[in-house]
Design an enzyme around this catalytic site. Structure first.
Site, PDB file in Angstrom:
ATOM      1  N   CYS A 137      47.176 -27.741 -20.810  1.00 48.96           N
ATOM      2  CA  CYS A 137      47.450 -29.118 -21.253  1.00 48.96           C
ATOM      3  C   CYS A 137      48.880 -29.497 -20.882  1.00 48.96           C
ATOM      4  O   CYS A 137      49.827 -29.177 -21.601  1.00 48.96           O
ATOM      5  CB  CYS A 137      47.235 -29.234 -22.756  1.00 48.96           C
ATOM      6  SG  CYS A 137      47.651 -30.877 -23.362  1.00 48.96           S
ATOM      7  N   CYS A 140      50.708 -31.596 -23.457  1.00 50.96           N
ATOM      8  CA  CYS A 140      51.203 -30.885 -24.648  1.00 50.96           C
ATOM      9  C   CYS A 140      52.418 -30.038 -24.298  1.00 50.96           C
ATOM     10  O   CYS A 140      53.365 -29.951 -25.069  1.00 50.96           O
ATOM     11  CB  CYS A 140      50.159 -29.932 -25.212  1.00 50.96           C
ATOM     12  SG  CYS A 140      48.481 -30.506 -25.158  1.00 50.96           S
ATOM     13  N   ASP A 141      52.380 -29.350 -23.164  1.00 49.69           N
ATOM     14  CA  ASP A 141      53.360 -28.296 -22.893  1.00 49.69           C
ATOM     15  C   ASP A 141      54.328 -28.588 -21.754  1.00 49.69           C
ATOM     16  O   ASP A 141      55.265 -27.821 -21.535  1.00 49.69           O
ATOM     17  CB  ASP A 141      52.612 -26.981 -22.563  1.00 49.69           C
ATOM     18  CG  ASP A 141      51.709 -26.556 -23.712  1.00 49.69           C
ATOM     19  OD1 ASP A 141      52.049 -26.867 -24.863  1.00 49.69           O
ATOM     20  OD2 ASP A 141      50.668 -25.933 -23.457  1.00 49.69           O
TER      21      ASP A 141
END
Ligand code: NDP
Length: 311
Positions: A137, A140-141
């Protein structure tokens, strides 16, 4: 025993739309969110193709709106993971659901909207370096790899969208595409092509990851030339599609060889009376937020009809 007319499993666009319709039909639905409340859209940036948002909306904001809308009509949203189901084959029978391996509840109708999860390549090194360079992701990261070089695998809309996102954080993004063309829509392809720091390696697959404790590079092979090389990178992102989250239904509901639930034609009905399947858990063709919402609506309407026929 905690008994309910309608329990919804999963909290993506399918689940929330089912909840809005079921709540408005006075079914007093209970929703179990799963481990990722809001589902996949909470890991995306801008949603530009959901009707009604002329300027686009962020995925998390859209999911918050959907939750508020579902709660406004009386949906009870509970954080929890359904870990086991025991469906009744009888018309009007009670279905038993286990939450977090502890508590059980019963439902007369169950709407499945468990969605899908990101796929990995299956390399041993992906596990070793999970969270230390490997992620499925980018949204997200990606921030953790700011100003570092990254590699992303895949050529679909997700890969194109995430590569574009990463290109704003990283000096160099390499996309590994296993064929000679992208599967992504033309609009997304244009975005990739217009990002000067995205470099595409065509006909190329990742065969290993370099680095013991943290990622240092990605070993790749060109399937046309056979050339093997290491691309230096601190981040490695997977964007190669998803697997439906349907393992708990195995043996009780029909599914295809990948795990997509099979529903009756023009319906969200499964072979079990009172159990309906919506969203990405049963849709391998469209997989859009708006189509998931559409099947969530269908599932709630069918659950309502099923319950009124019982009465
Ligand atoms: P897709 O299935 O569309 O694409 C997966 C990509 O990964 C393909 O390029 C595929 O290659 C590649 N791939 C699959 N397996 C491997 C592997 N083992 N090794 C290397 N490459 C691999 O998945 P997406 O997640 O991109 O998209 C899913 C759906 O969601 C689509 O319908 C898409 O349109 C939609 N979506 C829409 C967005 C938007 O409109 N904003 C954003 C994101 C997704 P190949 O082409 O060779 O099969």
């Amino acid at each position: 025993m905690d008994k309910h007319e309608c329990v919804i499993i999963g909290s993506g666009p399918a689940g929330y739309t089912a909840a809005i319709y079921a709540a408005r039909a006075d079914l007093k639905p209970i929703m179990y969110t799963g481990l990722e409340p809001g589902g996949q859209l909470t890991t995306t940036t801008e949603v530009d193709n959901f009707p009604g948002y002329p300027n686009g909306i962020s995925g998390p904001a859209m999911m918050e709106d959907l939750q508020k809308q579902a709660e406004r009509f009386g949906t009870e949203v509970r954080f929890g993971l359904i870990t086991k189901v025991e469906f009744s084959n009888e018309i009007g029978g009670w279905h038993t659901l286990t939450i977090d391996e502890e508590k059980t509840i019963q439902a007369r109708t169950v709407i499945i909207s468990t969605g899908a999860s990101a796929k990995y390549l299956g390399l041993e090194a992906e596990k070793r370096l999970a969270g230390h360079g490997v992620s499925a992701c980018a949204v997200c990261d990606g921030f953790f790899y700011k100003n570092q070089e990254v590699v992303i695998v895949g050529g679909g809309d997700t890969a194109a969208e995430e590569a574009t996102y990463l290109s704003k954080l990283s000096p160099k993004v390499t996309m590994l595409v296993r064929r000679e063309e992208l599967r992504a829509s033309k609009a997304m392809q244009h975005r990739v092509m217009n990002s000067p720091n995205i470099h595409i390696e065509w006909n190329t697959e990742a065969i290993d990851l370099v680095g013991e404790k943290v990622l240092e590079g990605v070993k790749v092979r060109n399937s046309k030339t056979g050339e093997v090389k290491v691309i230096p990178a601190q981040g490695f992102f997977l964007a190669i599609g998803h697997t439906p989250n349907t393992a708990i239904f195995k043996g009780q509901l029909d599914m295809d060889n990948v795990g997509y639930l099979i529903t009756k034609s023009d319906s969200t009905g499964t072979k079990i009376p009172g159990v309906f399947a919506s969203g990405d858990a049963q849709d391998k063709v469209y997989r859009q937020a708006v189509t998931a919402a559409g099947t969530g609506c269908m599932a709630a309407l069918e659950a309502e009809r099923y319950l009124s026929d019982l009465n």
